[in-house]
Design a protein around this motif. Structure first.
Motif, PDB file in Angstrom:
ATOM      1  N   HIS A 176      18.358  10.258  -4.909  1.00 57.56           N
ATOM      2  CA  HIS A 176      17.686  11.162  -4.005  1.00 57.56           C
ATOM      3  C   HIS A 176      17.510  12.491  -4.431  1.00 57.56           C
ATOM      4  N   ASN A 230      13.013  12.634  -2.759  1.00 61.72           N
ATOM      5  CA  ASN A 230      12.253  11.829  -1.597  1.00 61.72           C
ATOM      6  C   ASN A 230      12.413  12.672  -0.390  1.00 61.72           C
ATOM      7  N   THR A 269      12.812   9.294   4.273  1.00 62.12           N
ATOM      8  CA  THR A 269      13.315   8.207   3.376  1.00 62.12           C
ATOM      9  C   THR A 269      14.668   8.394   3.212  1.00 62.12           C
ATOM     10  N   GLN A 270      15.453   9.444   2.989  1.00 60.77           N
ATOM     11  CA  GLN A 270      16.874   9.468   2.704  1.00 60.77           C
ATOM     12  C   GLN A 270      17.655   9.224   4.095  1.00 60.77           C
TER      13      GLN A 270
END
Length: 673
Positions: free
Chosen positions: A564, A567, A571-572
């Motif tokens: 991560h 992103n 999205t996370q």
């Protein structure tokens, strides 16, 4: 005093005799300097008296023993014997004290033996040394000039003590070197009749009998020598015997050993064969390749593995590329279950001459044969994988070695795994057409074997046929991801990208058709071909969730979350919700709550929407309440407050509201915020 008075007289009739007598008198009084002067005057006289000269030579010899010049002592006594043997015997018996006579006899025996063995002056130009191609030290070519003198010396020793065996053997050795073999045989036979178990006598008689052509008698004497178990006596004997006779002994013992080994393979016969081979090796000067190899195999049959290795090492020291020694030592290591050493030796042998090693491996018992091929395949696989992982294919010798091993394995065993390994090595070596040809010869044009079909697919990728390659590779992904990862080393980066896209697309189609098991293979192929792309990891995790393989799905999501970096929060948040659901499925509730809390912080609307779909707001708030209650009981009020606050964002649960009120009361004396 008497001698000095007589010497002072004008008459010189017995001058030399008196000097010799006075020399012995001085010798007995330990005045060696004066004694030597008298003996020298007698010996150097212009017209020496023979008897006096013999006495002087014997006296000087005694003085030389005291000075450590044993060789010169022997020369003095040889000269004395050549002048008159009887007088020399009389002088020793009359003038040499009994307590010095034993030392004198021992010195003369040893020096006589060394003269016959040419050990006194090994660098003498008169001695012709032979050198075999091995470079080992071999016995001198003997036609000894000293033999007549040593014979005289030995005759003296025998006369002094007729029961002394060492003197009789010295006499027989001298007779042999003088070409009087029959006389030597008679003397040795007489010595043997007195002591039938004397190894030095038996060994000499055996050699003489073989030289005379009496093979049966020679065999019987060698058998008696073997039963006694003293082969060390051969070394000094072989240093005395002629080269042609040593060769005769070598060939006879080798022939006898092979005859024994052709018969019953019993322990006693093998041990006797080993003894004959040892005699042959000694007769050859310590190195006889064929005898050493045969003896090593015999030791292996008897279970004496370390001794067998010693003989194989002796051959390899002279010839490091000897195939029989390399493979033989490899088989011994195999018997000892020493995998690394066995593989190393067998590969070295295969590199030199595979045609000789393959039949040797095929002659092994099935269990041992399976162990050898398994070890070779394991080593080859590990080496090839390392080469492909490091992309270091410049080591042509290593790839060449692997090709040799792989090709040999296909001839030893017809199992699919060996043909697949050979195909892999050919591919690594850039021989794609040859690899395709071998694959089709071994498995046909449409292989039924999954591993073979995967190789065919990789080879087809060389012709840009990505769509056809994805299906067999997806099957391999379900069976053996490690093998698929290895195969992808043969596919360039651009093709891997196309392959990942095609596989992911097909996986989605199968997911919509609810064929999750088959879809998993395609998603795994996409993950491996893309080098763990987060997008394809998410797809595979979703597929694994449908198959209820939560632990594997969790591993994929761990990789996604670890990456991560760039992103978006949306999205996370989605990834954390997925991770939270997986942890709930695995009953790891506290960890699940932490991931849901992170999702709520990153993107509240997305997180709430995801939670509503699965696992449901009411269900999740109960979990939040449970974990908050746990922290409250442990008096971790800050953690309990955070969990309760996040839980209330999901659903205004009455239990969570009550928990919040309790936390406020507990924290009335301090600020939770």
């Amino acid at each position: 005093d008497v001698c000095e008075q007589l010497l002072a007289a004008e008459q010189n009739t017995y001058h030399n005799t008196l000097l010799a007598l006075r020399g012995f008198c001085s010798l007995h009084t330990q005045d060696h300097h004066r004694a030597l002067q008298d003996f020298q005057r007698v010996i150097e006289h212009n017209s020496p008296h023979p008897n006096s000269c013999i006495k002087a030579l014997c006296g000087r010899g005694l003085i030389r023993i005291a000075g450590g010049s044993n060789y010169l002592t022997a020369l003095d006594y040889i000269t004395a014997c050549q002048l008159k043997l009887d007088e020399t015997i009389f002088t020793i018996k009359s003038y040499v004290p009994w307590n010095q006579r034993g030392l004198l006899l021992k010195v003369l025996q040893e020096e006589g033996q060394m003269m016959l063995q040419k050990k006194r002056y090994p660098g003498d130009s008169s001695v012709s040394f032979q050198k075999k191609q091995t470079g080992l030290c071999i016995f001198p070519n003997l036609k000894s000039r000293d033999a007549p003198g040593v014979f005289q010396l030995a005759s003296l020793l025998v006369e002094l003590d007729s029961s002394d065996e060492a003197s009789q053997i010295l006499c027989a050795d001298a007779l042999y070197q003088m070409g009087r073999g029959e006389e030597a045989h008679r003397m040795l036979s007489l010595a043997l009749s007195r002591n039938p178990q004397r190894a030095p006598v038996l060994a000499r008689l055996a050699l003489l009998q073989l030289k005379r052509g009496f093979v049966y008698d020679g065999n019987q004497l060698l058998k008696r020598l073997i039963r006694i178990g003293d082969s060390s006596c051969l070394l000094p004997i072989l240093a005395i015997f002629q080269d042609e006779d040593r060769k005769l002994l070598q060939s006879h013992c080798r022939w006898r050993a092979l005859a024994l080994l052709k018969g019953k393979q019993e322990g006693a016969a093998i041990k006797e064969a080993i003894a004959h081979l040892s005699f042959a090796i000694l007769a050859a000067g310590g190195y006889a390749e064929d005898c050493l190899l045969t003896r090593a195999r015999c030791y292996g049959r008897l279970g004496q593995m370390k001794t067998a290795i010693f003989d194989f090492n002796a051959v390899l020291k002279e010839d490091p590329r000897n195939v029989q020694a390399l493979s033989g030592r490899g088989f011994v290591h195999l018997a000892l279950r020493q995998q690394k050493e066995a593989v190393q030796d067998l590969i070295s042998a295969l590199k030199v001459e595979a045609g000789a090693v393959i039949p040797a491996i095929l002659s092994l018992k099935p269990e041992a044969q399976g162990l050898v091929t398994g070890w070779l395949l394991q080593h080859g696989r590990a080496t090839l994988s390392e080469l492909m992982a490091t992309k270091d294919l410049s080591g042509e010798e290593t790839l060449g070695d692997l090709l040799t091993v792989a090709k040999a394995l296909t001839k030893i065993c017809r199992a699919a795994q060996y043909h697949i390994f050979y195909t892999d090595v050919l591919m690594a070596n850039g021989e794609h057409q040859e690899a395709l040809k071998h694959l089709q010869e071994a498995f046909g044009h449409c292989p039924a074997e999954d591993f073979a079909r995967a190789r065919l697919a990789v080879l087809q990728l060389q012709s840009r046929n990505v769509a056809r390659a994805a299906a067999p590779l997806s099957v391999l992904a379900r069976r053996d991801e490690k093998d698929l990862a290895f195969l992808l080393n043969f596919v360039d980066t651009k093709q891997q990208q196309h392959l990942a896209q095609a596989a992911a697309q097909e996986g989605k189609v199968l997911m919509r058709a609810h064929d999750h098991e088959q879809a998993l293979g395609y998603h795994s192929l996409a993950v491996l071909a893309s080098r763990d792309s987060p997008r394809y990891l998410r797809h595979r995790a979703a597929c694994l969730m449908h198959l209820k393989k939560y632990e594997k799905a969790l591993k994929d999501m761990d990789k996604v979350i670890q990456g991560h970096g760039c992103n978006s929060p949306k999205t996370q948040a989605g990834d954390h919700c997925c991770q939270g659901f997986l942890l709930l499925a695995l009953a790891q509730e506290e960890a699940a709550v932490q991931h849901y809390m992170q999702a709520l912080q990153l993107d509240l609307p997305l997180a709430l929407g995801t939670i509503t779909n699965c696992p449901g707001r009411e269900s999740l708030t109960k979990t939040f309440h449970k974990i908050a209650q746990h922290h409250f009981e442990k008096q971790r009020y800050e953690e309990a407050w955070e969990i309760t606050d996040c839980g209330l964002k999901i659903d205004k649960s009455s239990e969570l509201q009550k928990m919040k009120a309790r936390l406020k009361r507990e924290a009335s004396s301090c600020s939770i915020h």
